[in-house]
Design an enzyme around this catalytic site. Structure first.
Site, mmCIF file in Angstrom:
data_model
loop_
_atom_site.group_PDB
_atom_site.id
_atom_site.type_symbol
_atom_site.label_atom_id
_atom_site.label_comp_id
_atom_site.label_asym_id
_atom_site.label_seq_id
_atom_site.Cartn_x
_atom_site.Cartn_y
_atom_site.Cartn_z
ATOM 1 N N HIS A 141 6.247 10.678 14.083
ATOM 2 C CA HIS A 141 6.262 9.250 14.466
ATOM 3 C C HIS A 141 5.234 9.076 15.587
ATOM 4 O O HIS A 141 4.069 9.447 15.440
ATOM 5 C CB HIS A 141 7.702 8.890 14.843
ATOM 6 C CG HIS A 141 8.007 7.441 14.992
ATOM 7 N ND1 HIS A 141 7.136 6.435 14.648
ATOM 8 C CD2 HIS A 141 9.116 6.794 15.492
ATOM 9 C CE1 HIS A 141 7.690 5.255 14.895
ATOM 10 N NE2 HIS A 141 8.888 5.453 15.421
ATOM 11 N N HIS A 188 1.510 7.396 5.632
ATOM 12 C CA HIS A 188 2.492 6.451 6.172
ATOM 13 C C HIS A 188 3.542 6.192 5.113
ATOM 14 O O HIS A 188 3.224 6.145 3.933
ATOM 15 C CB HIS A 188 1.806 5.131 6.554
ATOM 16 C CG HIS A 188 2.619 4.319 7.491
ATOM 17 N ND1 HIS A 188 3.601 3.459 7.065
ATOM 18 C CD2 HIS A 188 2.610 4.253 8.839
ATOM 19 C CE1 HIS A 188 4.161 2.898 8.120
ATOM 20 N NE2 HIS A 188 3.592 3.355 9.201
ATOM 21 N N ASP A 236 -2.258 6.170 14.565
ATOM 22 C CA ASP A 236 -2.370 7.263 15.528
ATOM 23 C C ASP A 236 -3.650 8.074 15.382
ATOM 24 O O ASP A 236 -3.941 8.923 16.222
ATOM 25 C CB ASP A 236 -1.164 8.214 15.380
ATOM 26 C CG ASP A 236 0.120 7.541 15.812
ATOM 27 O OD1 ASP A 236 0.073 6.792 16.793
ATOM 28 O OD2 ASP A 236 1.159 7.764 15.168
HETATM 29 N N1 CMC Z 1 -1.179 15.430 5.413
HETATM 30 C C1 CMC Z 1 -1.084 16.071 4.226
HETATM 31 N N2 CMC Z 1 -0.229 15.713 3.258
HETATM 32 C C2 CMC Z 1 0.554 14.659 3.509
HETATM 33 C C3 CMC Z 1 0.502 13.940 4.708
HETATM 34 C C4 CMC Z 1 -0.414 14.357 5.680
HETATM 35 N N3 CMC Z 1 -0.503 13.721 6.847
HETATM 36 N N4 CMC Z 1 1.413 12.940 4.681
HETATM 37 C C5 CMC Z 1 2.024 13.028 3.482
HETATM 38 N N5 CMC Z 1 1.502 14.068 2.759
HETATM 39 C C6 CMC Z 1 1.843 14.464 1.407
HETATM 40 C C7 CMC Z 1 3.233 15.044 1.336
HETATM 41 O O1 CMC Z 1 3.218 16.441 1.548
HETATM 42 C C8 CMC Z 1 3.631 14.680 -0.077
HETATM 43 O O2 CMC Z 1 2.965 15.535 -0.942
HETATM 44 P P1 CMC Z 1 3.693 16.015 -2.330
HETATM 45 O O3 CMC Z 1 3.870 14.759 -3.132
HETATM 46 O O4 CMC Z 1 2.744 16.982 -2.931
HETATM 47 O O5 CMC Z 1 4.983 16.625 -1.911
HETATM 48 C C9 CMC Z 1 3.022 13.302 -0.274
HETATM 49 O O6 CMC Z 1 1.893 13.272 0.610
HETATM 50 C C10 CMC Z 1 3.970 12.163 0.070
HETATM 51 O O7 CMC Z 1 4.358 12.291 1.429
HETATM 52 P P2 CMC Z 1 5.809 12.101 1.989
HETATM 53 O O8 CMC Z 1 6.134 13.256 2.884
HETATM 54 O O9 CMC Z 1 6.765 11.790 0.889
HETATM 55 O O10 CMC Z 1 5.599 10.811 2.849
HETATM 56 P P3 CMC Z 1 6.624 10.200 3.863
HETATM 57 O O11 CMC Z 1 6.637 8.742 3.641
HETATM 58 O O12 CMC Z 1 7.937 10.877 3.825
HETATM 59 O O13 CMC Z 1 5.973 10.541 5.297
HETATM 60 C C11 CMC Z 1 4.681 10.434 7.235
HETATM 61 C C12 CMC Z 1 5.212 9.658 6.037
HETATM 62 C C13 CMC Z 1 3.968 9.460 8.177
HETATM 63 C C14 CMC Z 1 5.847 11.060 8.014
HETATM 64 C C15 CMC Z 1 3.707 11.520 6.729
HETATM 65 O O14 CMC Z 1 2.635 10.918 6.065
HETATM 66 C C16 CMC Z 1 3.202 12.407 7.857
HETATM 67 O O15 CMC Z 1 3.884 13.356 8.225
HETATM 68 N N6 CMC Z 1 1.994 12.116 8.436
HETATM 69 C C17 CMC Z 1 1.489 12.878 9.551
HETATM 70 C C18 CMC Z 1 2.153 12.442 10.842
HETATM 71 C C19 CMC Z 1 1.675 11.084 11.289
HETATM 72 O O16 CMC Z 1 0.491 10.801 11.335
HETATM 73 N N7 CMC Z 1 2.637 10.243 11.685
HETATM 74 C C20 CMC Z 1 2.340 8.897 12.211
HETATM 75 C C21 CMC Z 1 2.820 7.835 11.280
HETATM 76 S S1 CMC Z 1 2.179 6.206 11.667
HETATM 77 C C22 CMC Z 1 2.658 5.769 13.225
HETATM 78 C C23 CMC Z 1 4.078 6.023 13.588
HETATM 79 O O17 CMC Z 1 5.006 5.897 12.809
HETATM 80 O O18 CMC Z 1 4.275 6.355 14.745
#
Ligand code: CMC
Length: 455
Positions: free
Chosen positions: A283, A322, A378
């Site tokens: 987050h 996201h 971010d």
């Molecule tokens: N790098 C590489 N792969 C990713 C990333 C990433 N940053 N984010 C998602 N994926 C992949 C994930 O592994 C999955 O792959 P697969 O389908 O092969 O299993 C696919 O994309 C779908 O992702 P998800 O985990 O189902 O997505 P989610 O909605 O649960 O997670 C998230 C959203 C923001 C937690 C995630 O994208 C993430 O961890 N990003 C990096 C951390 C980040 O930048 N967070 C800030 C978010 S925006 C501001 C805020 O909220 O504060």
């Protein structure tokens, strides 16, 4: 959920009174008709679907609330597929261009932009509350020199609850207004104190002649000069960053705010819980992690190798992806412009070249394209903060200051929503069925249990 939001806020398609969903339960052959309102069915309506009188009724199972609306809200509209973000109907781009942070705060809290008189009064009220009690300063002094600023902020916000016990009267509108104003006034002061504590510098008292961000900069950076003069470009950049971070509908920390607030805890305890949620690297903590990642990559030519490592499943590209945006995060687009303006003053942060290369390669790569992974808010904010002189461990507290406004607006909306009750999700129990306790002397070694723990 997104389609539903469009129906509520954009009037694209109004719910018809006879819109229904017909479900046939193949276990019993019975058919049920559930009303659809704002493109959603009510989960509680599923409860009537039973196999017999003893059956509890059907539940919906939705880990991480990926397809569950927990509330109705009139504060923020977000269309992740089209990359749209609006506060109270106003596009984020226009608010960032034309408004001050406190104008936007007023909008989020009250539903309308202030007129000149309302704004003056609001600024005067917030400014009146910038000081913190001297005892709270002592509390801050108790932290170890390398305490993380988020930990300090979380604890001192929670501690405010002991200074203002009257804040527990959460159903009294005047008290709520006072505590909301108080907290918004104090957040920059607590953050600046946490920052200076980590540098071993004496705390600087608020200067109430200055505006919200300029005063914050004064408390952060004033040394021996009698009056701090903030660079106007940097002050405006901070103002824009604050506007972009002020609210983002039902994200993790806002959901924490609503869930904790639903038990009628006071706003300080509740905000401390939201700060805890924000601190996580998935987050708000991501902005700090982005800088660590860019440090780890080190140079532009090492970007392709790093991307390969991510694709091989070794870690995540921080600042990418996201839950809701499956298109470019509109906040990231504005931040990129702000970065250019900041670098005119501070000089270009060399990390920017690594970030741009990372973005360029990722946006062309099948892995990221297929998963609709774009830079989020971010990705670039930390690069700006670093150019302004902040160390990475402070980045997330800079997120917490403006988000406090969104949290409080959502908290108030939740308290005034007659449909809300204490947040209490259901679970699907997958543990052991009922069994009898065997006395210790007759019990066998729990091999199976140890195997489970070790997993
Ligand atoms: N790098 C590489 N792969 C990713 C990333 C990433 N940053 N984010 C998602 N994926 C992949 C994930 O592994 C999955 O792959 P697969 O389908 O092969 O299993 C696919 O994309 C779908 O992702 P998800 O985990 O189902 O997505 P989610 O909605 O649960 O997670 C998230 C959203 C923001 C937690 C995630 O994208 C993430 O961890 N990003 C990096 C951390 C980040 O930048 N967070 C800030 C978010 S925006 C501001 C805020 O909220 O504060």
């Amino acid at each position: 959920m997104l389609r539903g939001q469009r129906t509520i806020f954009e009037g694209v398609r109004h719910a018809m009174p006879n819109e229904t969903l017909t479900i046939t339960d193949n276990r019993t052959g019975k058919t049920y008709t559930l009303p659809i309102d704002k493109d959603a069915i009510r989960a509680i309506d599923l409860r009537q679907i039973k196999t017999g009188p003893e059956d509890f009724g059907l539940l919906s199972y939705d880990p991480a609330f990926q397809n569950t609306a927990s509330c109705q809200s009139a504060i923020t509209f977000l269309d992740g597929d089209r990359g749209i973000l609006r506060y109270r109907g106003y596009p984020i781009e226009q608010l960032a261009e034309k408004c001050s942070f406190l104008e936007v705060a007023y909008l989020l809290l009250n539903g309308e932009l202030p007129g000149p008189d309302e704004l003056d009064e609001w600024i005067a009220n917030v400014t009146r509350h910038t000081m913190i009690h001297e005892n709270l300063k002592k509390f801050m002094e108790g932290f170890h020199y390398d305490a993380h600023p988020m930990g300090m902020l979380m604890s001192t916000v929670a501690a405010l609850s002991t200074f203002y016990p009257e804040a527990r009267s959460i159903h009294d509108a005047a008290t709520r207004k006072l505590e909301i104003t108080r907290l918004i006034g104090k957040m920059p002061t607590l953050t600046a104190y946490a920052y200076r504590h980590s540098l071993g510098l004496p705390y600087v008292y608020p200067d109430n002649d200055l505006g919200y961000t300029k005063n914050f900069m004064n408390m952060l950076w004033r040394r021996t000069e009698p009056k701090f003069s903030a660079n106007p470009v940097l002050a405006r950049a901070l103002e824009v960053l604050f506007i972009l971070h002020a609210d983002h509908e039902q994200n993790c920390s806002t959901s924490a705010m609503r869930a904790v607030g639903s038990s009628f805890a006071d706003p300080y305890a509740t905000t401390a819980a939201a700060i805890a949620a924000l601190s996580g690297p998935l987050h708000g903590g991501a902005n700090e992690e982005v800088l660590r990642m860019l440090d780890e990559i080190g140079s532009k030519d090492r970007v392709p190798a790093y991307i390969e490592q991510i694709k091989a499943g070794r870690g995540k590209l921080m600042g990418f992806g996201h839950r809701v945006y499956k298109n470019y995060d509109p906040r990231a687009r504005i931040i990129k412009q702000v970065a250019e303006e900041v670098f005119e003053v501070t000089g270009r942060n060399p990390k920017l070249d690594i970030a741009l290369e990372l973005e360029r390669i990722a946006l062309e790569d099948e892995f990221f394209v297929k998963r609709k992974l774009y830079p989020n808010v971010d990705f670039y904010s930390g690069i700006i903060y670093q150019a302004m002189g902040f160390t990475p461990d402070v980045f997330t507290v800079l997120f917490a200051i403006p988000r406090t406004v969104g949290w409080l607006a959502q908290w108030q909306e939740m308290l005034l929503d007659g449909e809300q009750k204490i947040a209490r999700p259901r679970q699907l129990y997958i543990g052991k069925p009922a069994r009898q306790v065997v006395r210790i002397e007759e019990r066998e070694a729990p091999a199976a249990m140890l195997a489970t723990v070790a997993r």
